[in-house]
Design a protein around this motif. Structure first.
Motif, PDB file in Angstrom:
ATOM      1  N   ARG A   1     102.104   2.183   4.019  1.00 30.21           N
ATOM      2  CA  ARG A   1     100.843   1.607   3.540  1.00 30.21           C
ATOM      3  C   ARG A   1     101.029   0.172   3.075  1.00 30.21           C
ATOM      4  NH1 ARG A   1     100.159   7.020   1.474  1.00 30.21           N
ATOM      5  NH2 ARG A   1     101.070   6.399  -0.505  1.00 30.21           N
ATOM      6  N   GLN A   2     102.116  -0.096   2.375  1.00 33.94           N
ATOM      7  CA  GLN A   2     102.392  -1.455   1.913  1.00 33.94           C
ATOM      8  C   GLN A   2     102.617  -2.400   3.095  1.00 33.94           C
ATOM      9  OE1 GLN A   2     102.821  -2.704  -1.674  1.00 33.94           O
ATOM     10  NE2 GLN A   2     101.334  -1.080  -1.451  1.00 33.94           N
ATOM     11  N   ALA A   3     103.442  -1.992   4.038  1.00 30.72           N
ATOM     12  CA  ALA A   3     103.753  -2.845   5.192  1.00 30.72           C
ATOM     13  C   ALA A   3     102.511  -3.087   6.048  1.00 30.72           C
ATOM     14  CB  ALA A   3     104.857  -2.207   6.035  1.00 30.72           C
ATOM     15  N   LEU A   4     101.728  -2.049   6.283  1.00 31.85           N
ATOM     16  CA  LEU A   4     100.504  -2.202   7.068  1.00 31.85           C
ATOM     17  C   LEU A   4      99.547  -3.177   6.394  1.00 31.85           C
ATOM     18  CD1 LEU A   4      98.786  -1.315   9.486  1.00 31.85           C
ATOM     19  CD2 LEU A   4      97.915   0.540   8.056  1.00 31.85           C
ATOM     20  N   GLY A   5      99.400  -3.050   5.092  1.00 33.29           N
ATOM     21  CA  GLY A   5      98.536  -3.968   4.354  1.00 33.29           C
ATOM     22  C   GLY A   5      99.016  -5.405   4.428  1.00 33.29           C
ATOM     23  N   ILE A   6     100.312  -5.611   4.296  1.00 31.98           N
ATOM     24  CA  ILE A   6     100.867  -6.971   4.374  1.00 31.98           C
ATOM     25  C   ILE A   6     100.581  -7.576   5.741  1.00 31.98           C
ATOM     26  CG2 ILE A   6     103.009  -8.311   4.455  1.00 31.98           C
ATOM     27  CD1 ILE A   6     104.116  -6.383   2.311  1.00 31.98           C
ATOM     28  N   PHE A   7     100.808  -6.820   6.810  1.00 32.49           N
ATOM     29  CA  PHE A   7     100.627  -7.367   8.149  1.00 32.49           C
ATOM     30  C   PHE A   7      99.160  -7.624   8.476  1.00 32.49           C
ATOM     31  CE2 PHE A   7     104.780  -5.106   8.802  1.00 32.49           C
ATOM     32  CZ  PHE A   7     105.528  -6.269   8.689  1.00 32.49           C
ATOM     33  N   LEU A   8      98.269  -6.727   8.052  1.00 28.88           N
ATOM     34  CA  LEU A   8      96.847  -6.959   8.297  1.00 28.88           C
ATOM     35  C   LEU A   8      96.333  -8.146   7.492  1.00 28.88           C
ATOM     36  CD1 LEU A   8      95.440  -3.328   8.454  1.00 28.88           C
ATOM     37  CD2 LEU A   8      95.869  -4.909  10.338  1.00 28.88           C
ATOM     38  N   PHE A   9      96.788  -8.256   6.256  1.00 26.47           N
ATOM     39  CA  PHE A   9      96.396  -9.393   5.423  1.00 26.47           C
ATOM     40  C   PHE A   9      96.929 -10.698   6.014  1.00 26.47           C
ATOM     41  CE2 PHE A   9      96.560 -11.765   1.261  1.00 26.47           C
ATOM     42  CZ  PHE A   9      95.183 -11.830   1.110  1.00 26.47           C
ATOM     43  N   TYR A  10      98.131 -10.652   6.563  1.00 26.51           N
ATOM     44  CA  TYR A  10      98.700 -11.825   7.221  1.00 26.51           C
ATOM     45  C   TYR A  10      97.836 -12.247   8.413  1.00 26.51           C
ATOM     46  CZ  TYR A  10     101.611 -14.802  10.068  1.00 26.51           C
ATOM     47  OH  TYR A  10     102.058 -15.848  10.837  1.00 26.51           O
ATOM     48  N   LEU A  11      97.429 -11.276   9.231  1.00 25.32           N
ATOM     49  CA  LEU A  11      96.603 -11.605  10.392  1.00 25.32           C
ATOM     50  C   LEU A  11      95.282 -12.250   9.987  1.00 25.32           C
ATOM     51  CD1 LEU A  11      97.167  -8.523  12.725  1.00 25.32           C
ATOM     52  CD2 LEU A  11      97.937 -10.856  13.070  1.00 25.32           C
ATOM     53  N   ILE A  12      94.659 -11.720   8.956  1.00 18.00           N
ATOM     54  CA  ILE A  12      93.397 -12.287   8.479  1.00 18.00           C
ATOM     55  C   ILE A  12      93.614 -13.718   7.991  1.00 18.00           C
ATOM     56  CG2 ILE A  12      91.647 -12.109   6.658  1.00 18.00           C
ATOM     57  CD1 ILE A  12      92.005  -9.016   6.934  1.00 18.00           C
ATOM     58  N   CYS A  13      94.655 -13.918   7.211  1.00 22.19           N
ATOM     59  CA  CYS A  13      94.952 -15.270   6.707  1.00 22.19           C
ATOM     60  C   CYS A  13      95.339 -16.215   7.843  1.00 22.19           C
ATOM     61  CB  CYS A  13      96.053 -15.223   5.660  1.00 22.19           C
ATOM     62  SG  CYS A  13      95.543 -14.463   4.124  1.00 22.19           S
ATOM     63  N   ALA A  14      96.114 -15.732   8.805  1.00 22.76           N
ATOM     64  CA  ALA A  14      96.547 -16.577   9.921  1.00 22.76           C
ATOM     65  C   ALA A  14      95.359 -17.019  10.768  1.00 22.76           C
ATOM     66  CB  ALA A  14      97.568 -15.843  10.781  1.00 22.76           C
ATOM     67  N   ILE A  15      94.411 -16.129  10.975  1.00 24.47           N
ATOM     68  CA  ILE A  15      93.208 -16.503  11.730  1.00 24.47           C
ATOM     69  C   ILE A  15      92.418 -17.555  10.966  1.00 24.47           C
ATOM     70  CG2 ILE A  15      90.962 -15.643  12.533  1.00 24.47           C
ATOM     71  CD1 ILE A  15      92.486 -13.013  13.252  1.00 24.47           C
ATOM     72  N   SER A  16      92.331 -17.390   9.656  1.00 26.41           N
ATOM     73  CA  SER A  16      91.615 -18.378   8.834  1.00 26.41           C
ATOM     74  C   SER A  16      92.320 -19.727   8.847  1.00 26.41           C
ATOM     75  CB  SER A  16      91.506 -17.885   7.394  1.00 26.41           C
ATOM     76  OG  SER A  16      90.809 -16.676   7.339  1.00 26.41           O
ATOM     77  N   VAL A  17      93.625 -19.729   8.749  1.00 26.11           N
ATOM     78  CA  VAL A  17      94.407 -20.967   8.702  1.00 26.11           C
ATOM     79  C   VAL A  17      94.423 -21.661  10.063  1.00 26.11           C
ATOM     80  CG1 VAL A  17      96.787 -21.822   8.443  1.00 26.11           C
ATOM     81  CG2 VAL A  17      95.812 -20.299   6.735  1.00 26.11           C
ATOM     82  N   SER A  18      94.266 -20.901  11.134  1.00 25.64           N
ATOM     83  CA  SER A  18      94.319 -21.505  12.465  1.00 25.64           C
ATOM     84  C   SER A  18      93.176 -22.488  12.708  1.00 25.64           C
ATOM     85  CB  SER A  18      94.321 -20.428  13.550  1.00 25.64           C
ATOM     86  OG  SER A  18      93.066 -19.781  13.606  1.00 25.64           O
ATOM     87  N   ASN A  19      92.139 -22.414  11.903  1.00 19.50           N
ATOM     88  CA  ASN A  19      91.024 -23.357  12.037  1.00 19.50           C
ATOM     89  C   ASN A  19      91.387 -24.751  11.526  1.00 19.50           C
ATOM     90  OD1 ASN A  19      89.292 -21.430  13.129  1.00 19.50           O
ATOM     91  ND2 ASN A  19      88.699 -20.714  11.106  1.00 19.50           N
ATOM     92  N   TYR A  20      92.450 -24.850  10.783  1.00 15.65           N
ATOM     93  CA  TYR A  20      92.882 -26.128  10.220  1.00 15.65           C
ATOM     94  C   TYR A  20      94.158 -26.578  10.919  1.00 15.65           C
ATOM     95  CZ  TYR A  20      89.750 -24.512   6.595  1.00 15.65           C
ATOM     96  OH  TYR A  20      88.651 -24.041   5.926  1.00 15.65           O
TER      97      TYR A  20
END
Length: 110
Positions: A43-62
């Protein structure tokens, strides 16, 4: 949780922190055993990776390499923290967002 439960689930708990594939492997191998220690770390690892993907998509706009380096550094630290807690046999959530992952993904491993 007993020491035997922790020792039985320690390997899969550590494997779960290998990006994406390790989490999936640990999830499927733990599906029959339902070891609570492994489930916690999946659960911890899945949450970290999903949160990373969300943040990475957001950061890719910059177009900011500094922002990307911070993102990699923060999530690298979270993955290492989770891995070492699994390796040490502790059920410690990652700072700040870890308790949310336990609540959101509570159906994993039950």
């Amino acid at each position: 949780m007993t020491d035997k439960t922790i020792q039985d689930g320690k390997t899969l708990a550590c494997v779960s922190y290998i990006p994406i594939f390790g989490t999936l492997i640990a999830y499927y191998l733990n599906a029959d055993k339902k070891n609570p220690f492994t489930s916690f770390h999946v659960r911890q690892a899945l949450g970290i990776f999903l949160f990373y993907l969300i943040c990475a998509i957001s950061v890719s706009n910059y177009d900011s390499s500094t922002l990307r380096l911070w993102l990699w550094g923060i999530f690298g630290a979270l993955i290492l923290y989770g891995f070492f807690m699994a390796f040490l046999g502790k059920q410690q959530t990652v700072p700040v967002i870890g308790p949310l992952f336990q609540k959101w993904f509570s159906n994993i491993g039950t």
